[in-house]
Design a protein around this motif. Structure first.
Motif: not given
Length: 698
Positions: A120-139
Motif C-alpha cells: 500500500t503506497a504511503g508513509t506509515f510505520i511497520a507498527a501501523e500497516v493498513p489492513v482491510s477486507v472490504p464489504a464490497e468485493q468484485t469478481q
C-alpha cells in the motif's frame, strides 16, 4: 452447516535483486556491504491455500503484485541513510515463483526485516500497516484474479540477521502468513441462471469485513490464531458482485467458484445467512450454522440441493400453518405467540410458570411427521423469547403433515430441560393447496378455483338461511379436510391412510390414523398416538398433543363444559377460538347448519357398498371421502372407507342424558349387499370425545 474442505499447499515465493560482484574483503561492523540484499519468500503455513489467484487448486502470484519491505538498518541505496520504510517490490511474471523488481542494500551490523502483501503506497510505520477486507468485493466472471487485491500476507519478522560478506552475503528468508480466510462458494442448485451476487451475513456485532492497522514487526501469532488488528471498523456483511457471466453446473465439483475474503473468527454456535442473487434479481437465501474461520485457510461452501429460496414468514397467529413448498429448499418461519396467548390468560391456561419471557430459551422438536424428511428444524430448533420464531426447512416436492412442539431449554444448548413438558404444539400442513388465494363471491357460483384446488360456497335449503345470512354471506369453505393430501380417497398402505386426521372436539392437535410415523431425526415412531381412559384438564391435553382421551362424552374435566364454541369462553360466533385447529384466517365451521343443503339426494355416492366411499355435493363438486373416526369409548379407529364424520364448532349439552355433545355432519352407508342405504345427516350430535375430521371455513 458450512461444509468445509481443506487442501494442503505450500507456496514458494522468490524475490531476486541484482547482485554486484566485488573482491572479497573483511568488513568491520561499521562498514556496510556494497551489494543488494537477496530475499527469498515462502508461505509459512503448509496448510494455507490463498494467495492472489487460483488456477484450479494451484496458488500463484500475478504479474504486478507488490510487497512492502521494512528494515531499520538496510539502506535504499548504496550510500543512503539507514532505514527502509515500505519499499515496494513488484512481481514480474504470473507464476508460482516470480522475479521481483526492486532493490535495497545492506547497512551495518545486525539487521531486522519485516514485510507484507499487498503493498500500500504511503508513509506509515511497520507498527501501523493498513489492513482491510472490504464489504464490497468484485469478481470478473469465473476468474479469481480479484483475490490479489484482498489477500493480505505478513512475513515472519526476522531479527538480528548478520549481513555476511560481500562474496557471501546473508539471504533474507521471509516466510509469509495469510491474515484472512478464503471462502470458495460452489453453487450447483441453479443451472438455468447466472450468478450475480453472493453475500455472507454474520451475526450482528461481528466484523467479517474489516479495516484497521496491524503491527507487522510483532511476533507471528500461533497457527490458526488471528492477527491483532488495531483501530478496527467493519460490518457483519461481505458481498461479492460478479461482473460478466458465472454459469453454475449441476455438480459442485465442476461448477465455477465465487471467491470471498473474510476476516477470520470463531462463529461456532451462531448463524450465518447466505444470499445468492441471480441474473433475474431473484435472491435465494440459506441459513447455516456457523463454524470457525481460521486465517490462511480455504473453506469450500457447497450448495447442491441445499440452496433455498428467501425465508418465508407464515403470517398470522394460529395452531396450524399451511406450507406450500417452493422449487428449492426453503426456510419457513412461524411465531410462538399462541403459547403465551394461552398460558398467560386467566380464562385459559393461567399458569405463569409456562409463560415464555423475553430472555427465556426454548427448543422446538418434530413430534411426528407422516412422511420421512418432510422438514428439518433450522438452528437445531433453538429459540429465545416470546417473539422468537420456529424455523423449518422444507424440501421441494414433498407433502404431508408435521406436528412441531416447543419445550423449555434453560441452558440454551438445544436440549430440553429434564422432565419438561411441551408448552405448545403446531400442526404444519405441507401441501400444494393454497386456499388463501383471493376470490370474489358471485351469485349462483359455488366453486372458486385457487392454487391446487378450489374453495366452495354451499347453497341453503328452503328451510334455512345461513350462507346468505350477514354472518356468512362472504364466507368460503375448503374443498378438502384439514391435512388432506387431496380431495380424493386418501392414499393408503400397510401403515394406514395418509392425510387422514381426526380431532377431538375442542382440541387443536390432530390424531393421524397411521400406525407408524417419523420423528425429527427420521427414525420410525411406532404407535405414535397413545390412549388415556378418563378425563383430563385442557392444560394437560395441550401439553400431551399425542394423547387421545377416551371413555367419557366430554374428554376435559375443567370449566367451561357448557355450550361454547370449540371450548371458547363465550359464544364468539364470528371469532376464532384460541384452540381452533385451522390455519390463520380459517376456523372450524361455526355451525353445522352450513351443511343444511346436504341430504341423500344432493350428496351423491356412486360406489355405495364398495368402499372406500366418496360422497360428492354435486352443486359445488365438493368431495367428502370416508375418513372414518376415532371412537370416544375406546380411542380406536373405525369406519375408514365407510363413513365421513365432520365436526362443527357448535356444542350441545343434553340434560336428559347428561351427555356433552358437539354438532357434526355424518354420512355413512347402511344395509347389506343389494339393499344399501345412503345416510346423510347434518344434525348429528355426538360425544365430544369422538375424533372427527375438520373442514375449515373463512
Amino acid at each position: 452447516m458450512l461444509r468445509i474442505l481443506k487442501r494442503s499447499l505450500q507456496l514458494i515465493i522468490i524475490i531476486v535483486t541484482p547482485f554486484a560482484c566485488a573482491k572479497e574483503t573483511q568488513n568491520s561492523p561499521e562498514d556496510p556491504l556494497k551489494n543488494t540484499i537477496k530475499v527469498i519468500g515462502a508461505d509459512a503455513s503448509a496448510g494455507s491455500e490463498t494467495k492472489t489467484t487460483l488456477d484450479g487448486f494451484v496458488t500463484s502470484w500475478v504479474a504486478g503484485d507488490k510487497v512492502g519491505i521494512y528494515s531499520p538498518q538496510a539502506r535504499p541505496s548504496v550510500d543512503g541513510a539507514p532505514g527502509v520504510p515500505n519499499l515496494a517490490y513488484t512481481a514480474q511474471s504470473s507464476a508460482a515463483v516470480s522475479d521481483f523488481a526492486g532493490q535495497i542494500y545492506w547497512g551495518t551490523g545486525a539487521h531486522d526485516f519485516c514485510a507484507y502483501y499487498p503493498h500500500t503506497a504511503g508513509t506509515f510505520i511497520a507498527a501501523e500497516v493498513p489492513v482491510s477486507v472490504p464489504a464490497e468485493q468484485t469478481q470478473v466472471g469465473e476468474s479469481s484474479a480479484h483475490l490479489s487485491t484482498y489477500d493480505m500476507m505478513i512475513a515472519n519478522p526476522i531479527a538480528n540477521l548478520d549481513p555476511g560478506t560481500e562474496n557471501n552475503p546473508a539471504v533474507v528468508n521471509l516466510r509469509f502468513n495469510h491474515v484472512f480466510a478464503l471462502l470458495d462458494f460452489r453453487i450447483a442448485s441453479i443451472t438455468e441462471k447466472t450468478i450475480k451476487e453472493v453475500e455472507l451475513v454474520a451475526p450482528e456485532g461481528t466484523k467479517i469485513s474489516i479495516s484497521g492497522d496491524v503491527n507487522i514487526a510483532s511476533a507471528t501469532p500461533a497457527p490458526g490464531v488471528s492477527y491483532a488488528i488495531g483501530n478496527p471498523t467493519g460490518t457483519n456483511k461481505v458481498k461479492v458482485t460478479i461482473t460478466g457471466n458465472l454459469d453454475p453446473t449441476n455438480d459442485y465439483n465442476t461448477t465455477p467458484g465465487v471467491f470471498m475474503m473474510v476476516n477470520p473468527g470463531n462463529y461456532t454456535g451462531q448463524t450465518f445467512t447466505i444470499n445468492i442473487k441471480t441474473n433475474d434479481d431473484v435472491v435465494y437465501t440459506q441459513t447455516r450454522s456457523g463454524t470457525e474461520f481460521k486465517r490462511g485457510t480455504r473453506y469450500l461452501v457447497k450448495f447442491n440441493d441445499e440452496l433455498g429460496a428467501n425465508p418465508v414468514g407464515l403470517d398470522g397467529v394460529a395452531n396450524c400453518y399451511i406450507i406450500n413448498p417452493r422449487d428449492l429448499k426453503t426456510t419457513f418461519t412461524f411465531p410462538i405467540t399462541q403459547s403465551n396467548n394461552y398460558w398467560s390468560v386467566v380464562e385459559y391456561g393461567n399458569v405463569p410458570d409456562n409463560v415464555i419471557d423475553a430472555d427465556d430459551n426454548w427448543v422446538a422438536s418434530v413430534i411426528w411427521q407422516d412422511r420421512s424428511k418432510l422438514v428439518t428444524l433450522v438452528d437445531g430448533g433453538k429459540g429465545t423469547g416470546s417473539a422468537g420464531q420456529v424455523k423449518v426447512l422444507v424440501d421441494p416436492g414433498k407433502y404431508g403433515n408435521v406436528l412441531v412442539g416447543i419445550k423449555r431449554d434453560s441452558n440454551g444448548d438445544g436440549t430440553p430441560d429434564e422432565g419438561a413438558s411441551y408448552l405448545w404444539s403446531w400442526h404444519l400442513w405441507i401441501t400444494n393447496y393454497n386456499p388463501n388465494d383471493a376470490v370474489v363471491k358471485q351469485a349462483g357460483v359455488y366453486a372458486y378455483p385457487v392454487t391446487g384446488g378450489n374453495v366452495h360456497r354451499y347453497r341453503d335449503s328452503t328451510a334455512y338461511t345461513v350462507w346468505e345470512h350477514a354472518t356468512y354471506t362472504n364466507s368460503f369453505i375448503m374443498d378438502r379436510f384439514l391435512g388432506a393430501e387431496s380431495t380424493n380417497t386418501p392414499y393408503a398402505d400397510e401403515k394406514g391412510s395418509y392425510g387422514v386426521l381426526h380431532y377431538q372436539f375442542g382440541r387443536k392437535d390432530p390424531f393421524p390414523t397411521l400406525t407408524s410415523m417419523y420423528d425429527g431425526s427420521n427414525s420410525v415412531i411406532l404407535s405414535p398416538i397413545t390412549l388415556y381412559s378418563g378425563t383430563v384438564t385442557k392444560n394437560v391435553a395441550n401439553q400431551n398433543p399425542t394423547q387421545f382421551v377416551y371413555g367419557s362424552s366430554n374428554w376435559w374435566s375443567d370449566a367451561p363444559t357448557t355450550n361454547t364454541r370449540w371450548q371458547d369462553h363465550g359464544s364468539y360466533a364470528s371469532s376464532k377460538p384460541i384452540l381452533d385447529p385451522c390455519p390463520p384466517g380459517w376456523r372450524v365451521a361455526p355451525t353445522n347448519l352450513l351443511w343444511n343443503d346436504f341430504n341423500a339426494d344432493k350428496l351423491r355416492i356412486d360406489n355405495m357398498g364398495s368402499p372406500p366411499h366418496m360422497w360428492t355435493y354435486t352443486r359445488a363438486g365438493a368431495n367428502y371421502p370416508a375418513y372414518g373416526f376415532r371412537n370416544y369409548s375406546d380411542g380406536q379407529i373405525f369406519a375408514v372407507g365407510w363413513q365421513s364424520t365432520v365436526w362443527s364448532a357448535y356444542a350441545y349439552y343434553d340434560s336428559g342424558t347428561t351427555s356433552f355433545n358437539g354438532a357434526a355432519l355424518v354420512t355413512n352407508v347402511d344395509g347389506a349387499p343389494g339393499s344399501y342405504t345412503n345416510n346423510v345427516s347434518f344434525m348429528n350430535f355426538g360425544p365430544r370425545s369422538f375424533g372427527f375430521a375438520i373442514r375449515c371455513v373463512k
